[in-house]
Design a protein around this motif. Structure first.
Motif, PDB file in Angstrom:
ATOM      1  N   LYS A 156       0.829  -1.211   0.000  1.00 25.33           N
ATOM      2  CA  LYS A 156       0.000   0.000   0.000  1.00 25.33           C
ATOM      3  C   LYS A 156       0.862   1.260   0.000  1.00 25.33           C
ATOM      4  O   LYS A 156       0.525   2.247  -0.662  1.00 25.33           O
ATOM      5  CB  LYS A 156      -0.919  -0.014   1.211  1.00 25.33           C
ATOM      6  N   THR A 157       1.968   1.228   0.721  1.00 29.75           N
ATOM      7  CA  THR A 157       2.861   2.390   0.763  1.00 29.75           C
ATOM      8  C   THR A 157       3.463   2.670  -0.608  1.00 29.75           C
ATOM      9  O   THR A 157       3.500   3.824  -1.069  1.00 29.75           O
ATOM     10  CB  THR A 157       3.980   2.166   1.790  1.00 29.75           C
ATOM     11  N   VAL A 158       3.936   1.630  -1.264  1.00 32.30           N
ATOM     12  CA  VAL A 158       4.530   1.805  -2.601  1.00 32.30           C
ATOM     13  C   VAL A 158       3.466   2.248  -3.595  1.00 32.30           C
ATOM     14  O   VAL A 158       3.700   3.142  -4.420  1.00 32.30           O
ATOM     15  CB  VAL A 158       5.197   0.500  -3.065  1.00 32.30           C
ATOM     16  N   PHE A 159       2.281   1.656  -3.524  1.00 34.56           N
ATOM     17  CA  PHE A 159       1.207   2.026  -4.453  1.00 34.56           C
ATOM     18  C   PHE A 159       0.818   3.487  -4.276  1.00 34.56           C
ATOM     19  O   PHE A 159       0.478   4.172  -5.253  1.00 34.56           O
ATOM     20  CB  PHE A 159      -0.006   1.127  -4.215  1.00 34.56           C
ATOM     21  N   GLY A 160       0.873   3.985  -3.031  1.00 32.49           N
ATOM     22  CA  GLY A 160       0.530   5.380  -2.783  1.00 32.49           C
ATOM     23  C   GLY A 160       1.522   6.370  -3.335  1.00 32.49           C
ATOM     24  O   GLY A 160       1.260   7.575  -3.363  1.00 32.49           O
ATOM     25  N   GLN A 161       2.670   5.914  -3.800  1.00 31.60           N
ATOM     26  CA  GLN A 161       3.672   6.794  -4.406  1.00 31.60           C
ATOM     27  C   GLN A 161       3.463   6.967  -5.905  1.00 31.60           C
ATOM     28  O   GLN A 161       4.182   7.748  -6.537  1.00 31.60           O
ATOM     29  CB  GLN A 161       5.069   6.237  -4.139  1.00 31.60           C
ATOM     30  N   TYR A 162       2.501   6.281  -6.475  1.00 37.93           N
ATOM     31  CA  TYR A 162       2.229   6.326  -7.916  1.00 37.93           C
ATOM     32  C   TYR A 162       0.857   6.927  -8.177  1.00 37.93           C
ATOM     33  O   TYR A 162      -0.088   6.687  -7.411  1.00 37.93           O
ATOM     34  CB  TYR A 162       2.271   4.926  -8.524  1.00 37.93           C
ATOM     35  N   ASP A 163       0.762   7.702  -9.267  1.00 38.31           N
ATOM     36  CA  ASP A 163      -0.556   8.078  -9.775  1.00 38.31           C
ATOM     37  C   ASP A 163      -1.184   6.881 -10.462  1.00 38.31           C
ATOM     38  O   ASP A 163      -0.494   5.946 -10.864  1.00 38.31           O
ATOM     39  CB  ASP A 163      -0.436   9.241 -10.771  1.00 38.31           C
ATOM     40  N   ALA A 164      -2.507   6.949 -10.621  1.00 43.26           N
ATOM     41  CA  ALA A 164      -3.212   5.833 -11.245  1.00 43.26           C
ATOM     42  C   ALA A 164      -2.709   5.586 -12.665  1.00 43.26           C
ATOM     43  O   ALA A 164      -2.567   4.436 -13.094  1.00 43.26           O
ATOM     44  CB  ALA A 164      -4.721   6.108 -11.259  1.00 43.26           C
ATOM     45  N   VAL A 165      -2.421   6.664 -13.384  1.00 46.22           N
ATOM     46  CA  VAL A 165      -1.956   6.506 -14.764  1.00 46.22           C
ATOM     47  C   VAL A 165      -0.524   5.981 -14.785  1.00 46.22           C
ATOM     48  O   VAL A 165      -0.183   5.064 -15.541  1.00 46.22           O
ATOM     49  CB  VAL A 165      -2.056   7.845 -15.518  1.00 46.22           C
ATOM     50  N   SER A 166       0.341   6.538 -13.933  1.00 46.56           N
ATOM     51  CA  SER A 166       1.748   6.155 -13.962  1.00 46.56           C
ATOM     52  C   SER A 166       1.956   4.716 -13.504  1.00 46.56           C
ATOM     53  O   SER A 166       2.872   4.039 -13.983  1.00 46.56           O
ATOM     54  CB  SER A 166       2.566   7.103 -13.094  1.00 46.56           C
ATOM     55  N   VAL A 167       1.121   4.223 -12.581  1.00 41.87           N
ATOM     56  CA  VAL A 167       1.310   2.850 -12.120  1.00 41.87           C
ATOM     57  C   VAL A 167       0.958   1.852 -13.214  1.00 41.87           C
ATOM     58  O   VAL A 167       1.527   0.749 -13.276  1.00 41.87           O
ATOM     59  CB  VAL A 167       0.469   2.585 -10.852  1.00 41.87           C
ATOM     60  N   ILE A 168       0.053   2.233 -14.098  1.00 41.89           N
ATOM     61  CA  ILE A 168      -0.268   1.368 -15.239  1.00 41.89           C
ATOM     62  C   ILE A 168       0.825   1.454 -16.292  1.00 41.89           C
ATOM     63  O   ILE A 168       1.212   0.444 -16.894  1.00 41.89           O
ATOM     64  CB  ILE A 168      -1.636   1.760 -15.839  1.00 41.89           C
ATOM     65  N   ARG A 171       4.375  -0.557 -14.946  1.00 44.36           N
ATOM     66  CA  ARG A 171       4.075  -1.755 -14.162  1.00 44.36           C
ATOM     67  C   ARG A 171       5.344  -2.477 -13.720  1.00 44.36           C
ATOM     68  O   ARG A 171       5.439  -2.979 -12.595  1.00 44.36           O
ATOM     69  CB  ARG A 171       3.196  -2.707 -14.988  1.00 44.36           C
ATOM     70  N   ALA A 172       6.333  -2.558 -14.601  1.00 43.94           N
ATOM     71  CA  ALA A 172       7.566  -3.271 -14.261  1.00 43.94           C
ATOM     72  C   ALA A 172       8.287  -2.593 -13.100  1.00 43.94           C
ATOM     73  O   ALA A 172       8.748  -3.264 -12.162  1.00 43.94           O
ATOM     74  CB  ALA A 172       8.477  -3.354 -15.481  1.00 43.94           C
ATOM     75  N   LYS A 173       8.388  -1.277 -13.143  1.00 44.02           N
ATOM     76  CA  LYS A 173       9.049  -0.544 -12.066  1.00 44.02           C
ATOM     77  C   LYS A 173       8.256  -0.665 -10.767  1.00 44.02           C
ATOM     78  O   LYS A 173       8.834  -0.851  -9.679  1.00 44.02           O
ATOM     79  CB  LYS A 173       9.215   0.927 -12.450  1.00 44.02           C
ATOM     80  N   PHE A 174       6.936  -0.559 -10.863  1.00 44.80           N
ATOM     81  CA  PHE A 174       6.101  -0.700  -9.669  1.00 44.80           C
ATOM     82  C   PHE A 174       6.268  -2.082  -9.054  1.00 44.80           C
ATOM     83  O   PHE A 174       6.403  -2.224  -7.828  1.00 44.80           O
ATOM     84  CB  PHE A 174       4.639  -0.453 -10.044  1.00 44.80           C
ATOM     85  N   ASN A 175       6.278  -3.112  -9.882  1.00 48.22           N
ATOM     86  CA  ASN A 175       6.440  -4.474  -9.386  1.00 48.22           C
ATOM     87  C   ASN A 175       7.802  -4.642  -8.689  1.00 48.22           C
ATOM     88  O   ASN A 175       7.903  -5.275  -7.629  1.00 48.22           O
ATOM     89  CB  ASN A 175       6.321  -5.460 -10.544  1.00 48.22           C
ATOM     90  N   LYS A 176       8.851  -4.047  -9.267  1.00 54.46           N
ATOM     91  CA  LYS A 176      10.184  -4.120  -8.657  1.00 54.46           C
ATOM     92  C   LYS A 176      10.225  -3.377  -7.329  1.00 54.46           C
ATOM     93  O   LYS A 176      10.829  -3.857  -6.344  1.00 54.46           O
ATOM     94  CB  LYS A 176      11.232  -3.552  -9.618  1.00 54.46           C
TER      95      LYS A 176
END
Length: 319
Positions: A156-168, A171-176
């Motif tokens: 949840k902490t990592v997800f909160g650092q991304y905008d909805a558009v940028s996390v899509i 995806r590879a960077k978010f997963n890492k």
């Protein structure tokens, strides 16, 4: 009375004598079963991919490798710890596949709610088997205390650092980033193999808004492409027109040059002829004579002269 008492005593003696073989048989059977149990309980096997924890009266004696081993019946027992890869899941399509773990829900930096399906793969290193058993008792307890309680907050902490558009889009960077965060807080006798954020499901309203925006962007791109194509066509038309104009200009210049050259040649010819006539007056008469076909006119105007014919003083006749 004496005979009766004697008969009773004899019957009791026979009954006691008959019960002794039955009791001896039961004891012998019990001994045999105990021996069989002792023999059967004196050996065990550990499968490849597992390790055994040998306990003597409840105390850890050693960690046993795969293979056939022997132990003391009733005094020793073996608990098996798997070294194979284990899986923890959140947000399963079928909740029964995730056990008691709740769905993974989080908010992006721009306050967009999302449900995520996350899978964490881990295993216990062989060197940590005794640590797992002594401090956690089982792999299930280890996974619950070390991973299941910490991983959701990190995700949840990592997800909160991304905008909805940028996390899509990343995806590879978010997963890492999620995998690194979970590995950093996992401080128990466990090795994190991989973390997969398999799905990010935003609300229907947000997905519809994204779809509408994407449709508008596609339409804008289409119009820009059409404009670019029209510009290219116009450039081609201008280039072609310029080419034709240059061609006409070149032809005109060539024609003018030809006319000028021919005029200059004609003038030079006239000038040369005029000079020749001035120097030789009889050349005119010669030219007339060359062009005369030798026929006199059949009709003449009264008083006119015969063309091309001038009669001078006759030459004297020869003697």
């Amino acid at each position: 009375m004496t005979d009766t008492q004697g008969n009773s005593n004899r019957l009791q003696q026979h009954a006691v004598a008959g019960s002794r073989p039955i009791g001896s048989g039961i004891v012998a059977l019990a001994i045999v079963l105990a021996l069989i149990a002792a023999v059967m309980g004196s050996w065990y096997t550990i499968d490849q991919g597992d390790r055994g924890v040998l306990l003597t009266n409840g105390a850890l004696s050693s960690v046993v490798d795969p293979g056939l081993h022997f132990k003391l019946p009733w005094l020793q027992r073996v608990e098996k710890i798997s070294l194979r890869q284990q899986v923890i899941k959140w947000g399963c399509e079928n909740q029964s596949d995730c056990g008691n773990l709740p769905a993974m829900q989080a908010y992006s930096r721009d306050q967009q709610p999302a449900n995520m399906r996350v899978t964490v793969n881990f295993h216990v290193p062989a060197a940590e088997v005794s640590n797992v058993y002594v401090n956690y008792g089982s792999i299930e307890a280890l996974a619950d205390r070390v991973i299941a309680r910490k991983a959701p907050q990190e995700i949840k902490t990592v997800f909160g650092q991304y905008d909805a558009v940028s996390v899509i889009q990343n995806r590879a960077k978010f997963n890492k980033d999620v995998a690194d965060a979970i590995s950093a807080v996992t401080d128990g006798p466990v090795m994190i193999d991989s973390v997969q954020v398999e799905n990010i499901d935003f609300s229907d309203a947000y997905e519809q808004a994204v779809e509408a925006r994407m449709t508008a962007q596609v339409e804008v791109q289409k119009q820009e492409q059409n404009l670019q194509q029209e510009k290219i066509k116009a450039d081609i038309a201008v280039t072609q027109a310029k080419g034709r104009a240059d061609s006409v200009k070149a032809e005109a210049e060539a024609s003018a040059y030809k006319t000028r050259v021919e005029g200059e040649a004609t003038a030079e010819a006239i000038k040369a002829r005029a000079g020749a006539l001035a120097n030789n007056p009889l050349l005119v008469e010669l030219t007339k004579a060359e062009k005369w076909d030798g026929q006199l006119p059949k009709s003449m105007i009264p008083g006119s002269t015969v063309p091309f014919l001038e009669l001078g003083t006759p030459a004297p006749a020869a003697n």
